[in-house]
Design a protein around this motif. Sequence first.
Motif, short mmCIF file in Angstrom:
data_model
loop_
_atom_site.label_atom_id
_atom_site.label_comp_id
_atom_site.label_asym_id
_atom_site.label_seq_id
_atom_site.Cartn_x
_atom_site.Cartn_y
_atom_site.Cartn_z
N ASP A 1 0.88 -1.16 0.00
CA ASP A 1 0.00 0.00 0.00
C ASP A 1 0.92 1.22 0.00
OD1 ASP A 1 -1.59 2.26 1.04
OD2 ASP A 1 -3.14 0.74 1.37
N CYS B 1 1.51 3.02 3.28
CA CYS B 1 1.98 2.22 4.41
C CYS B 1 3.47 2.45 4.68
CB CYS B 1 1.70 0.75 4.08
SG CYS B 1 2.67 -0.46 4.95
N SER C 1 -4.66 5.86 -0.83
CA SER C 1 -4.14 4.53 -1.18
C SER C 1 -4.69 4.06 -2.52
CB SER C 1 -4.48 3.51 -0.09
OG SER C 1 -3.80 3.81 1.10
N SER D 1 -2.63 3.69 -6.01
CA SER D 1 -2.68 2.38 -6.67
C SER D 1 -3.15 2.53 -8.11
CB SER D 1 -3.62 1.45 -5.89
OG SER D 1 -3.94 0.30 -6.64
N SER E 1 -8.04 -0.94 -8.65
CA SER E 1 -7.46 -0.89 -7.30
C SER E 1 -8.39 -1.60 -6.31
CB SER E 1 -7.24 0.56 -6.88
OG SER E 1 -6.83 0.64 -5.55
N THR F 1 -7.45 -5.01 -4.15
CA THR F 1 -7.62 -5.05 -2.69
C THR F 1 -8.55 -6.17 -2.27
OG1 THR F 1 -7.28 -2.65 -2.66
CG2 THR F 1 -8.22 -3.64 -0.68
N THR G 1 -0.20 -5.01 5.16
CA THR G 1 0.84 -4.75 4.17
C THR G 1 2.10 -4.32 4.90
OG1 THR G 1 0.01 -2.48 3.95
CG2 THR G 1 -0.74 -4.09 2.31
#
Length: 196
Positions: A39, A42, A84, A88, A151, A155, A166
């Motif tokens: 991510d 993250c 996020s 992505s 995305s 996920t 992650t």
Amino acid sequence: MSTQAPHISLPSRVPAGASPSGDGIVVGTGSVQVDAFIDFLCPYCKQFEERSGPLLDELVANEAISLVYHPMGFLDGLSTTRYSSRASAASGCASDGGHFTEYLYALFANQPPEGGPGLSDDELIQLGQAVGLADSSFAGCVRQGVYLDWSSYVTATAIQRGVGGTPTVAVQGVAVPANPRTILAAVRAAHASVDG
């Protein structure tokens, strides 16, 4: 009560370079598959990339592995703009432009703090331009959110596969600690059984 996992439908478009299942971007052509669930918001994923990225790059360059990145929108709740998922989706646009890996590095190098808005679409586009994605198709892809549904698919598919955080790394489908030493040992063991 059925224990059957719900079917997750493939999005209308997947980026260039996507895996056959459509839920990741494939880098490299080696016989051993390494999956990295990440991510872009993250902090631990940034650390993982800093520590393990050079090894993964080397294994890809030596055609030892096929590296499949799964850029998740796992931490959308920790930004005010679903950063996020937007990052992505932008990485999918970068894959279309042939600069996925360089863009991934740029996203981690410029990682915003959790809890804020994240980078704007304009900033995501500027990062792309800095790694060679200068044409208008990349900017349009980011602004239109072309891969936002992709995305979500990445996920949802990862969660269905049991990914609970992650970064998560798997070698030939088996989860391993996300550090260079354990990844390399697992790749070597996988090669011994694949090539043996």
